[in-house]
Design an enzyme around this catalytic site. Structure first.
Site, PDB file in Angstrom:
ATOM      1  N   GLU A 165       0.814  -1.231   0.000  1.00  0.00           N
ATOM      2  CA  GLU A 165       0.000   0.000   0.000  1.00  0.00           C
ATOM      3  C   GLU A 165       0.846   1.279   0.000  1.00  0.00           C
ATOM      4  N   TYR A 167       3.456   1.932   1.923  1.00  0.00           N
ATOM      5  CA  TYR A 167       4.040   2.281   3.222  1.00  0.00           C
ATOM      6  C   TYR A 167       5.560   2.056   3.193  1.00  0.00           C
ATOM      7  N   ARG A 215       2.753  -8.718   4.116  1.00  0.00           N
ATOM      8  CA  ARG A 215       1.788  -8.173   3.135  1.00  0.00           C
ATOM      9  C   ARG A 215       2.590  -7.542   2.015  1.00  0.00           C
ATOM     10  N   HIS A 253      -1.580   3.870  -1.655  1.00  0.00           N
ATOM     11  CA  HIS A 253      -2.661   4.794  -1.301  1.00  0.00           C
ATOM     12  C   HIS A 253      -2.724   5.991  -2.251  1.00  0.00           C
ATOM     13  N   GLN A 340     -18.511   4.469   3.699  1.00  0.00           N
ATOM     14  CA  GLN A 340     -19.115   5.636   4.347  1.00  0.00           C
ATOM     15  C   GLN A 340     -18.952   5.660   5.872  1.00  0.00           C
ATOM     16  N   CYS A 354     -20.186   0.618  10.517  1.00  0.00           N
ATOM     17  CA  CYS A 354     -20.603   0.100   9.219  1.00  0.00           C
ATOM     18  C   CYS A 354     -21.975   0.648   8.878  1.00  0.00           C
ATOM     19  N   GLY A 652     -35.176  10.167   6.642  1.00  0.00           N
ATOM     20  CA  GLY A 652     -35.441  11.395   5.902  1.00  0.00           C
ATOM     21  C   GLY A 652     -36.682  12.111   6.393  1.00  0.00           C
TER      22      GLY A 652
HETATM   23  P1  FAD Z   1     -36.615   6.353   1.888  1.00  0.00           P
HETATM   24  O1  FAD Z   1     -35.559   5.470   1.378  1.00  0.00           O
HETATM   25  O2  FAD Z   1     -36.992   7.501   1.053  1.00  0.00           O
HETATM   26  O3  FAD Z   1     -37.892   5.447   2.189  1.00  0.00           O
HETATM   27  C1  FAD Z   1     -39.137   5.976   2.553  1.00  0.00           C
HETATM   28  C2  FAD Z   1     -40.213   4.970   2.224  1.00  0.00           C
HETATM   29  O4  FAD Z   1     -41.435   5.413   2.782  1.00  0.00           O
HETATM   30  C3  FAD Z   1     -40.479   4.824   0.750  1.00  0.00           C
HETATM   31  O5  FAD Z   1     -40.336   3.461   0.367  1.00  0.00           O
HETATM   32  C4  FAD Z   1     -41.892   5.332   0.558  1.00  0.00           C
HETATM   33  O6  FAD Z   1     -42.597   4.629  -0.443  1.00  0.00           O
HETATM   34  C5  FAD Z   1     -42.486   5.077   1.919  1.00  0.00           C
HETATM   35  N1  FAD Z   1     -43.661   5.922   2.256  1.00  0.00           N
HETATM   36  C6  FAD Z   1     -43.736   7.271   2.232  1.00  0.00           C
HETATM   37  N2  FAD Z   1     -44.956   7.673   2.661  1.00  0.00           N
HETATM   38  C7  FAD Z   1     -45.655   6.554   2.957  1.00  0.00           C
HETATM   39  C8  FAD Z   1     -46.953   6.320   3.452  1.00  0.00           C
HETATM   40  N3  FAD Z   1     -47.798   7.296   3.755  1.00  0.00           N
HETATM   41  N4  FAD Z   1     -47.359   5.048   3.614  1.00  0.00           N
HETATM   42  C9  FAD Z   1     -46.533   4.013   3.343  1.00  0.00           C
HETATM   43  N5  FAD Z   1     -45.275   4.191   2.873  1.00  0.00           N
HETATM   44  C10 FAD Z   1     -44.855   5.441   2.696  1.00  0.00           C
HETATM   45  N6  FAD Z   1     -27.237   6.879   0.558  1.00  0.00           N
HETATM   46  C11 FAD Z   1     -26.071   6.403   0.970  1.00  0.00           C
HETATM   47  O7  FAD Z   1     -25.826   6.367   2.174  1.00  0.00           O
HETATM   48  N7  FAD Z   1     -25.155   5.943   0.090  1.00  0.00           N
HETATM   49  C12 FAD Z   1     -25.361   5.922  -1.223  1.00  0.00           C
HETATM   50  O8  FAD Z   1     -24.499   5.499  -1.984  1.00  0.00           O
HETATM   51  C13 FAD Z   1     -26.593   6.419  -1.702  1.00  0.00           C
HETATM   52  N8  FAD Z   1     -26.842   6.454  -3.014  1.00  0.00           N
HETATM   53  C14 FAD Z   1     -28.043   6.934  -3.435  1.00  0.00           C
HETATM   54  C15 FAD Z   1     -28.284   6.967  -4.797  1.00  0.00           C
HETATM   55  C16 FAD Z   1     -29.498   7.434  -5.265  1.00  0.00           C
HETATM   56  C17 FAD Z   1     -29.731   7.483  -6.739  1.00  0.00           C
HETATM   57  C18 FAD Z   1     -30.495   7.870  -4.353  1.00  0.00           C
HETATM   58  C19 FAD Z   1     -31.811   8.352  -4.855  1.00  0.00           C
HETATM   59  C20 FAD Z   1     -30.238   7.852  -3.005  1.00  0.00           C
HETATM   60  C21 FAD Z   1     -29.007   7.403  -2.540  1.00  0.00           C
HETATM   61  N9  FAD Z   1     -28.704   7.396  -1.193  1.00  0.00           N
HETATM   62  C22 FAD Z   1     -27.521   6.898  -0.760  1.00  0.00           C
HETATM   63  C23 FAD Z   1     -29.604   8.010  -0.196  1.00  0.00           C
HETATM   64  C24 FAD Z   1     -30.391   6.962   0.586  1.00  0.00           C
HETATM   65  O9  FAD Z   1     -30.984   6.056  -0.279  1.00  0.00           O
HETATM   66  C25 FAD Z   1     -31.394   7.674   1.462  1.00  0.00           C
HETATM   67  O10 FAD Z   1     -30.729   8.548   2.320  1.00  0.00           O
HETATM   68  C26 FAD Z   1     -32.206   6.694   2.283  1.00  0.00           C
HETATM   69  O11 FAD Z   1     -32.892   5.798   1.435  1.00  0.00           O
HETATM   70  C27 FAD Z   1     -33.197   7.398   3.185  1.00  0.00           C
HETATM   71  O12 FAD Z   1     -33.858   6.412   3.909  1.00  0.00           O
HETATM   72  P2  FAD Z   1     -35.329   6.576   4.512  1.00  0.00           P
HETATM   73  O13 FAD Z   1     -35.685   5.231   5.012  1.00  0.00           O
HETATM   74  O14 FAD Z   1     -35.352   7.709   5.447  1.00  0.00           O
HETATM   75  O15 FAD Z   1     -36.247   6.977   3.296  1.00  0.00           O
HETATM   76  P1  NAP Z   2     -27.569  16.995  -1.605  1.00  0.00           P
HETATM   77  O1  NAP Z   2     -26.321  16.262  -1.453  1.00  0.00           O
HETATM   78  O2  NAP Z   2     -28.056  17.849  -0.515  1.00  0.00           O
HETATM   79  O3  NAP Z   2     -27.409  17.866  -2.921  1.00  0.00           O
HETATM   80  C1  NAP Z   2     -28.401  18.672  -3.412  1.00  0.00           C
HETATM   81  C2  NAP Z   2     -27.868  19.492  -4.582  1.00  0.00           C
HETATM   82  O4  NAP Z   2     -28.880  20.351  -5.004  1.00  0.00           O
HETATM   83  C3  NAP Z   2     -26.678  20.325  -4.234  1.00  0.00           C
HETATM   84  O5  NAP Z   2     -25.761  20.273  -5.291  1.00  0.00           O
HETATM   85  C4  NAP Z   2     -27.247  21.728  -4.073  1.00  0.00           C
HETATM   86  O6  NAP Z   2     -26.200  22.566  -4.487  1.00  0.00           O
HETATM   87  C5  NAP Z   2     -28.453  21.700  -4.992  1.00  0.00           C
HETATM   88  N1  NAP Z   2     -29.575  22.525  -4.511  1.00  0.00           N
HETATM   89  C6  NAP Z   2     -30.046  22.642  -3.249  1.00  0.00           C
HETATM   90  N2  NAP Z   2     -31.115  23.471  -3.224  1.00  0.00           N
HETATM   91  C7  NAP Z   2     -31.321  23.880  -4.486  1.00  0.00           C
HETATM   92  C8  NAP Z   2     -32.268  24.756  -5.091  1.00  0.00           C
HETATM   93  N3  NAP Z   2     -33.209  25.359  -4.388  1.00  0.00           N
HETATM   94  N4  NAP Z   2     -32.165  24.959  -6.408  1.00  0.00           N
HETATM   95  C9  NAP Z   2     -31.219  24.358  -7.133  1.00  0.00           C
HETATM   96  N5  NAP Z   2     -30.294  23.531  -6.619  1.00  0.00           N
HETATM   97  C10 NAP Z   2     -30.349  23.285  -5.308  1.00  0.00           C
HETATM   98  O7  NAP Z   2     -28.755  16.015  -1.938  1.00  0.00           O
HETATM   99  P2  NAP Z   2     -28.909  14.867  -2.986  1.00  0.00           P
HETATM  100  O8  NAP Z   2     -27.903  14.931  -4.073  1.00  0.00           O
HETATM  101  O9  NAP Z   2     -30.339  14.908  -3.340  1.00  0.00           O
HETATM  102  O10 NAP Z   2     -28.622  13.587  -2.132  1.00  0.00           O
HETATM  103  C11 NAP Z   2     -29.463  13.258  -1.032  1.00  0.00           C
HETATM  104  C12 NAP Z   2     -28.687  12.504  -0.023  1.00  0.00           C
HETATM  105  O11 NAP Z   2     -28.378  11.201  -0.526  1.00  0.00           O
HETATM  106  C13 NAP Z   2     -27.395  13.206   0.258  1.00  0.00           C
HETATM  107  O12 NAP Z   2     -27.356  13.635   1.596  1.00  0.00           O
HETATM  108  C14 NAP Z   2     -26.348  12.213  -0.025  1.00  0.00           C
HETATM  109  O13 NAP Z   2     -25.441  12.068   1.057  1.00  0.00           O
HETATM  110  C15 NAP Z   2     -27.066  10.892  -0.224  1.00  0.00           C
HETATM  111  N6  NAP Z   2     -26.395  10.225  -1.327  1.00  0.00           N
HETATM  112  C16 NAP Z   2     -25.178   9.716  -1.086  1.00  0.00           C
HETATM  113  C17 NAP Z   2     -24.483   9.143  -2.092  1.00  0.00           C
HETATM  114  C18 NAP Z   2     -23.126   8.560  -1.838  1.00  0.00           C
HETATM  115  O14 NAP Z   2     -22.493   8.108  -2.753  1.00  0.00           O
HETATM  116  N7  NAP Z   2     -22.653   8.528  -0.628  1.00  0.00           N
HETATM  117  C19 NAP Z   2     -25.006   9.103  -3.356  1.00  0.00           C
HETATM  118  C20 NAP Z   2     -26.248   9.648  -3.588  1.00  0.00           C
HETATM  119  C21 NAP Z   2     -26.918  10.220  -2.561  1.00  0.00           C
HETATM  120  P3  NAP Z   2     -26.288  24.149  -4.570  1.00  0.00           P
HETATM  121  O15 NAP Z   2     -27.137  24.561  -3.408  1.00  0.00           O
HETATM  122  O16 NAP Z   2     -24.867  24.603  -4.487  1.00  0.00           O
HETATM  123  O17 NAP Z   2     -26.873  24.405  -5.891  1.00  0.00           O
HETATM  124 FE1  SF4 Z   3     -19.813   0.325   3.779  1.00  0.00          FE
HETATM  125 FE2  SF4 Z   3     -19.970  -1.124   6.021  1.00  0.00          FE
HETATM  126 FE3  SF4 Z   3     -18.711  -2.120   3.955  1.00  0.00          FE
HETATM  127 FE4  SF4 Z   3     -17.655  -0.048   5.290  1.00  0.00          FE
HETATM  128  S1  SF4 Z   3     -17.989  -2.091   6.049  1.00  0.00           S
HETATM  129  S2  SF4 Z   3     -17.761  -0.316   3.105  1.00  0.00           S
HETATM  130  S3  SF4 Z   3     -19.492   1.063   5.840  1.00  0.00           S
HETATM  131  S4  SF4 Z   3     -20.886  -1.604   4.047  1.00  0.00           S
END
Ligand code: FAD
Ligand code: NAP
Ligand code: SF4
Length: 675
Positions: A165, A167, A215, A253, A340, A354, A652
């Protein structure tokens, strides 16, 4: 008859036998730095109970100058030895074996005192290293030997000498960092001298019946790294010097090629280890992106190595081996290689954990205990927050019903799994499905829950997630504007030229989705290697292709925009953000920061820059995709509260800002542990 005969076969090392072919690789968790040795011991003992044959600790510094950061742990005093004894005793009582890693960071040490073969600063450290003289080199060897002897005194079954790595020992091996002209530099014989001397003297000091793992960097992935012939020569000399086992290291690294991130294909480097098989007489371990028993078994059955090393998968599930052996592999919580909660935390000096398993490294604090009086618990929302709450509550004995208005579980994870390079999310959702069945959670899908549906429950958990934020850009209701949800759910048609509004995690992921078509390189190793410029180290020194990175052409012309004036992607994960940025750059994605969104019309997206709204510009495009963040979906929680019904709000639905699956799962698990 087991499904994993190779993985579960014992390995006779002569003086001791490993009960199977699985090693838990070294991980720095920051646990030792807490000074809570009961906690450290429980972390390792939990994994020993889970059946892994041998574990390697996080790197221990042999001296101050070699520590990865100032104050890094090591076995410097009698008290340190006594502390480590708590760990080894606990592991042995759990029928496990554990080796201590000796990690001298050389020029990667974060401090002014760092030392190296030559004063060549690393691109990932601000500190130019001090060049060692002969006496200085002797001191480093002596300190590493002392560390090994102290490890033996502390009850360890062995040590791992960290030689990869990039080192310290690795830095002596290659001309990239070793410019010396004395007996420690110049010819390869001279450059190899230090690692060989360290292993020889460690073996002399610890006697024959102590495991010494070396290693070895099998593919450096940096300019002027080792050739394959040099790797073989070193391995043979390391064997002669007295090593028991050779473990694989992949890439320095500072290499700009991903080696463990989720977009790296599974077992992507097992073929590199295989090249060494048959060339030494001692067992060889392979590593990197092996995360299921199936992959481990396949790698071993194909003769790539004698053992497999998995590190992060043991954070995700300490019972990996025991579950595989019991025919319960589907219940193994999958490591999705996101970094993460593990590596990103390590770099932030936080305790590792994790994303999938928040109990990792919190074994003595986050307790999921059986309850005496089961309650009827409703969980609304089957995203990661709701899923983890439901499963944890059911594990404890509660009677749990989980609702989702969608016809599948997973919430936003179902969008994440559509992204090329995030295929691990498929297995993650599958694992949740298995665990819901296993823990007896009643799952009601296709049900949009309203207030009245929740009357008969003792506890109500609202995990309804988020809604996309409305960015209120003039013209956004035009036919050429779509939201990321419709794009990722396959409900929107996207043209060839695209502007993506918002460069957060989702903006980056959506851009990745849009520039790819056909099979994801993560699912196709040769394509992935071509894309990143990785080749056989027997053909090109260091495994760097002479043709460089050769990504396929982008499927679309994408412009990714944000209003903040900072570098796009700056807030992505510390250890993975650079990969996302490089990956999009390789696909010619244009990134623009500090913009104002003026309006959208048939020609595309009109922007300007800065507070003065100067330099008006048209991003000519066929489609504008909105990825402008999210707001909480809270109406149900608010309606319940208005009626005086007490409910718990998580994920969320609780706070949308900076939400990710890590926080959602952590919150859901912790809440359910207290119900
Ligand atoms: P959600 O995943 O939004 O789940 C909420 C659920 O509630 C939904 O299934 C919805 O249908 C249900 N629901 C809402 N209202 C009702 C109701 N009235 N009755 C019954 N059901 C209902 N996060 C990471 O940490 N790492 C990543 O790499 C990552 N990549 C992502 C990539 C993408 C493209 C997206 C979109 C998100 C990504 N995220 C990632 C973000 C992550 O998926 C969210 O932060 C996470 O899913 C939030 O979890 P949650 O359970 O709060 O909500
Ligand atoms: P986010 O990370 O908060 O990004 C939102 C983006 O929208 C930012 O670029 C922001 O930048 C812009 N924005 C905010 N308000 C706006 C407005 N009123 N008008 C126009 N642009 C606006 O949210 P997200 O991309 O939706 O992701 C949601 C969550 O999922 C994040 O917290 C992220 O950690 C998670 N996620 C994680 C991964 C991962 O790989 N770890 C991947 C996907 C998602 P400006 O305000 O500068 O424009
Ligand atoms: Fe993600 Fe957990 Fe694997 Fe680390 S150990 S990479 S936090 S799933």
């Amino acid at each position: 008859m087991t499904e994993y005969p190779h993985m579960l076969a014992p390995l006779d090392l002569g003086f001791t036998t490993l009960k199977n072919r699985v090693l838990m690789g070294s991980m720095h968790t920051n646990l030792e730095e807490t000074g809570d040795w009961n906690r450290v011991a429980e972390f390792y003992a939990t994994r020993a109970r889970g059946g892994v044959a041998l574990m390697v600790t996080g790197g221990m510094a042999p001296n101050r100058e070699g520590g990865v950061f100032p104050g890094a742990s090591g076995l410097f005093t009698d008290q340190d030895i006594a502390n480590h004894r708590i760990v080894t005793d606990r592991v042995h009582a759990a029928d496990g074996k554990i080796a201590m890693q000796i990690l001298h960071a050389g020029r990667y040490a974060y401090g002014k005192e760092c030392v190296a073969p030559s004063p060549v600063k690393s691109p990932i450290s601000p500190f130019p290293p001090i060049e060692l003289d002969e006496e200085g080199i002797e001191k480093q060897i002596a300190d590493m030997v002392t560390a090994a002897k102290r490890a033996q005194e502390a009850g360890y079954d062995g040590v791992e000498v960290m030689g990869s790595e990039g080192y310290f020992l690795n830095q002596f091996l290659v001309t990239h960092t070793n410019k010396r002209t004395d007996r420690w530099g110049g010819s390869y014989e001279n450059r190899m001298r230090l690692p060989i001397e360290v292993v020889r003297r460690v073996r002399e000091a610890v006697g024959p019946e102590f495991i010494v793992i070396y290693r070895l960097s099998m593919i450096d992935l940096v300019p002027n790294g080792s050739t394959h012939d040099e790797v073989v020569q070193l391995a043979q000399e390391i064997e002669k010097a007295g090593a028991t086992i050779i473990n694989t290291g992949i890439g320095w690294h500072e290499a700009r090629i991903p080696t463990i991130a989720t977009s790296v294909p599974r077992a992507a480097f097992a073929w590199v280890t295989k090249k060494l098989m048959g060339k030494v007489g001692i067992p060889i371990i392979t590593s990197n992106r092996i995360n299921t028993p199936e992959v481990a078994e396949e790698v071993l059955a194909e003769g790539c190595a004698d053992m497999v090393s998995m590190a992060r998968p043991f954070l995700a599930d300490p019972d990996f081996v025991a579950k595989a052996a019991a025919g319960k592999a589907k219940q193994i919580a999958p490591c999705i290689a996101c970094n993460q909660a593990c590596l990103d935390h390590t770099f932030q000096m936080k305790i590792s954990s994790c994303l999938v398993n928040p109990k990792a490294c919190f074994e003595t604090e986050l307790l999921v205990e059986q309850i005496d009086n089961p309650k009827r618990v409703a969980v609304v929302g089957a995203g990661p927050a709701g899923l983890s709450a439901a499963i944890t509550a059911a594990e404890r004995g509660h009677d749990v019903t989980l609702f989702d208005k969608a016809d599948e579980i997973g919430g936003q994870l179902n969008m994440a799994k559509q992204i090329p390079g995030k295929e691990e999310f498929w297995g993650f959702v599958e694992w949740y499905r298995t665990m819901l069945a296993e823990t007896g959670v009643r799952v009601v899908l296709g049900k949009a829950v309203a207030v009245d549906d929740l009357a008969d429950f003792d506890d109500v958990i609202i995990a309804t997630g988020v809604l996309p934020r409305d960015p209120q850009i003039a013209g956004q209701d035009g036919p050429n504007v779509v939201g990321y949800v419709d794009v990722l759910r396959g409900r929107a048609k996207v043209g060839k030229r695209v502007a993506v509004v918002g460069a957060g995690g989702i903006g980056f992921d959506v851009s990745e989705f849009l520039v790819h078509e056909g099979e994801s390189p993560t699912e196709h190793l040769p394509e992935w290697m071509k894309e990143w410029g990785v080749t056989d180290p027997a053909e090109a020194r260091s495994g760097l292709s002479p043709d460089g990175a050769q990504p396929g052409p982008p499927a679309r012309q994408v412009t990714l925009l944000q209003r903040k004036a900072e570098k796009p992607g700056k807030r992505l994960g510390k250890t993975t953000g650079w990969i996302h940025r490089m990956s999009l750059t390789m696909k010619d994605v244009q990134m623009k920061a500090g913009v104002n969104y003026e309006r959208i019309d048939a020609d595309g997206l009109h922007i300007s820059y800065g507070e003065a709204r100067e330099r008006p510009e048209l991003i000519a495009c066929d489609t504008v995709v909105l990825c402008a963040g999210q707001v909480s979906e809270r109406w149900l929680a608010d309606a319940l509260e208005a009626k005086g019904v007490v409910c718990h709000v998580i994920g969320g639905a609780d706070v949308a800002a900076e939400l990710d699956a890590k926080r959602a799962i952590d919150q859901g698990t912790r809440l359910a542990a207290t119900l």
